[in-house]
Design a protein around this motif. Structure first.
Motif, short mmCIF file in Angstrom:
data_model
loop_
_atom_site.label_atom_id
_atom_site.label_comp_id
_atom_site.label_asym_id
_atom_site.label_seq_id
_atom_site.Cartn_x
_atom_site.Cartn_y
_atom_site.Cartn_z
N SER A 148 0.82 -1.21 0.00
CA SER A 148 0.00 0.00 0.00
C SER A 148 0.85 1.25 0.00
N THR A 149 2.16 1.13 0.28
CA THR A 149 3.02 2.30 0.27
C THR A 149 3.61 2.57 -1.11
N THR A 150 3.36 1.70 -2.10
CA THR A 150 3.98 1.87 -3.40
C THR A 150 3.06 2.51 -4.42
N ARG A 151 1.85 2.86 -4.02
CA ARG A 151 0.92 3.51 -4.93
C ARG A 151 0.11 4.54 -4.16
N PRO A 152 -0.47 5.52 -4.84
CA PRO A 152 -1.30 6.50 -4.13
C PRO A 152 -2.51 5.83 -3.49
N VAL A 153 -2.92 6.31 -2.34
CA VAL A 153 -4.11 5.80 -1.65
C VAL A 153 -4.92 6.97 -1.12
N TRP A 154 -6.23 6.74 -0.95
CA TRP A 154 -7.09 7.74 -0.35
C TRP A 154 -7.02 7.66 1.17
N VAL A 155 -6.98 8.82 1.81
CA VAL A 155 -7.00 8.88 3.28
C VAL A 155 -8.01 9.95 3.69
N ARG A 192 -5.26 12.49 -1.15
CA ARG A 192 -4.54 11.39 -1.79
C ARG A 192 -3.13 11.37 -1.21
N ALA A 193 -2.76 10.27 -0.58
CA ALA A 193 -1.41 10.12 -0.04
C ALA A 193 -0.53 9.48 -1.11
N GLU A 194 0.48 10.21 -1.54
CA GLU A 194 1.38 9.73 -2.59
C GLU A 194 2.50 8.88 -1.99
N PRO A 195 3.08 7.98 -2.78
CA PRO A 195 4.16 7.13 -2.26
C PRO A 195 5.36 7.91 -1.73
N ASP A 196 5.59 9.12 -2.26
CA ASP A 196 6.73 9.90 -1.80
C ASP A 196 6.43 10.72 -0.55
N GLY A 197 5.24 10.50 0.05
CA GLY A 197 4.89 11.20 1.28
C GLY A 197 4.07 12.46 1.09
N ARG A 198 3.92 12.91 -0.14
CA ARG A 198 3.11 14.11 -0.37
C ARG A 198 1.63 13.81 -0.10
N LEU A 199 0.93 14.83 0.35
CA LEU A 199 -0.49 14.72 0.64
C LEU A 199 -1.22 15.71 -0.26
N VAL A 200 -2.06 15.19 -1.16
CA VAL A 200 -2.75 16.02 -2.15
C VAL A 200 -4.21 16.17 -1.73
N PRO A 201 -4.63 17.36 -1.29
CA PRO A 201 -6.01 17.54 -0.83
C PRO A 201 -7.01 17.34 -1.97
N HIS A 202 -8.17 16.77 -1.63
CA HIS A 202 -9.21 16.55 -2.62
C HIS A 202 -10.59 16.95 -2.11
N GLY A 203 -10.66 17.82 -1.12
CA GLY A 203 -11.96 18.32 -0.71
C GLY A 203 -12.23 18.19 0.77
N ARG A 204 -13.11 19.07 1.24
CA ARG A 204 -13.54 19.08 2.63
C ARG A 204 -15.05 19.27 2.67
N THR A 205 -15.65 18.78 3.74
CA THR A 205 -17.08 18.97 3.94
C THR A 205 -17.37 18.95 5.43
N ALA A 206 -18.60 19.26 5.80
CA ALA A 206 -18.98 19.32 7.21
C ALA A 206 -20.42 18.87 7.38
N ALA A 207 -20.69 18.25 8.52
CA ALA A 207 -22.04 17.94 8.95
C ALA A 207 -22.30 18.76 10.20
N ARG A 208 -23.17 19.75 10.09
CA ARG A 208 -23.38 20.69 11.18
C ARG A 208 -24.30 20.12 12.25
N GLU A 209 -23.91 18.96 12.75
CA GLU A 209 -24.67 18.30 13.81
C GLU A 209 -23.67 17.57 14.69
N PRO A 210 -23.59 17.92 15.97
CA PRO A 210 -22.63 17.23 16.83
C PRO A 210 -23.03 15.79 17.09
N VAL A 211 -22.04 14.94 17.28
CA VAL A 211 -22.30 13.54 17.59
C VAL A 211 -22.97 13.45 18.96
#
Length: 346
Positions: free
Chosen positions: A5-12, A28-47
């Protein structure tokens, strides 16, 4: 999680659960350690929280649809999320149901094979300093410091506005209102500028106890007066009582940081949280106090917030063991096997 799993990009996925709801970040976590953002969201309701602690089912009801929505927006609908970190307020004391139910549910729902469950103080630390030794002070309405030498965690304060949170927003606001009431009574230690601002904000001070004591959000009400203390302490005609309150707060915060700072030269100290937005009336004495109490430490800017920290921890899981120490209540890592995936996951 296998070495492959460290030799290819994975979603985190990073998740931050607090009083205002749930925030999620996909990258997207790249094999070289870079972290490529792909979006944020929120649920406005506390657990929800019940007698058994944080409600794992409710958290999943909020988390899974939001995570799938982020994957769809990234053009990755149906792809597995290799690792998830959930940072939650209350995880340390109320997180038993999350620790019992989330790893398996995330494996089933997102094919996740690395799950970190963390107290929000830990994700705050990771957001500010990453996986380096040091101290992070988180101050808003309350106040807590977390430090590590990367072998174990040390925590100080965070005991709530009645028993602790010394130097935090509620602590400062309460001290400011006390000084206002002293001025109203004609007692020593009073501040006429603070009395004026208290009346402007809350109305006649005779009714102040009735407007504060019954409130379920009393800490937040007290903390709302902290910026007024800072305003009275600022400028050429600074009120000495207000300035003294902030010096005392700085001393409390620095003492708490010193209690958890790892030994040795060069330890980093980062400050996070909304309280520090009140600016130099607090920050100037705090820098002086830290220099006196921790002369070998280095004050550094916080790199990010708790959601950034959750994402950082999630991204570290596919690479191997975390450098941050695990702890039964503060930071636990599980590596469940997703349904249909064979082989050993260690």
């Amino acid at each position: 999680m296998t070495a492959a799993s460290t030799t290819r990009p994975v979603w985190v996925l990073g998740v931050d659960s607090g009083g205002s709801g749930l925030r999620l970040a996909l990258a997207r976590a790249e094999p070289d350690g870079r972290l490529v953002p792909h979006g944020r969201t929120a649920a406005r309701e506390p657990v929800r929280t019940g007698s058994a602690g944080l409600d794992a089912g409710h958290l999943l009801d909020l988390l899974l649809p939001a995570a799938r929505g982020l994957l769809a927006d990234a053009g990755a609908a149906g792809e597995p999320v290799a690792a998830v970190c959930v940072g939650a307020a209350g995880m340390a004391t109320l997180g038993d149901r999350l620790r019992a139910g989330l790893p398996g549910a995330l494996a089933a729902g997102l094919a996740t094979r690395g799950v970190a469950l963390a107290a929000d103080a830990v994700t705050g630390y990771a957001g500010a300093l990453g996986e380096r030794p040091g101290v992070v002070v988180a101050a808003g309405t309350g106040m807590i410091a977390l430090g590590t030498d990367l072998r174990a965690w040390r925590r100080a304060d965070g005991w709530g506005h009645l028993l602790g949170d010394c130097g935090g927003g509620a602590w400062i606001g309460r001290a400011g209102l006390e000084a206002a009431l002293r001025a109203h009574d004609g007692r020593d230690g009073g501040s006429l500028p603070l009395l004026t601002r208290a009346v402007e904000r809350f109305g006649p001070v005779a009714g102040l106890p009735g407007r504060v004591y019954p409130r379920s959000d009393r800490p937040a009400v007290l903390a709302s007066f902290a910026p007024e203390v800072a305003r009275c302490a600022a400028g050429e005609e600074a009120d000495p009582v207000a300035a003294g309150i902030l010096r005392a707060a700085a001393g409390e915060i620095a003492a708490t940081a010193a209690a958890v700072c790892p030994p040795g030269a060069g330890a980093e100290v980062a400050l996070t949280g909304g309280l520090f937005g009140i600016g130099e009336p607090l920050l100037a004495p705090l820098r002086a106090e830290l220099a006196e109490r921790l002369p070998r430490a280095v004050l550094v800017p916080a790199a990010g917030d708790p959601l950034d920290g959750a994402l950082r921890i999630a991204a570290a899981l596919p690479r191997g063991p975390l450098h941050l120490p695990t702890d039964p209540s503060l930071l636990r890592v599980d590596r469940p096997v997703a349904p249909g995936v064979g082989g050993h996951v260690g």
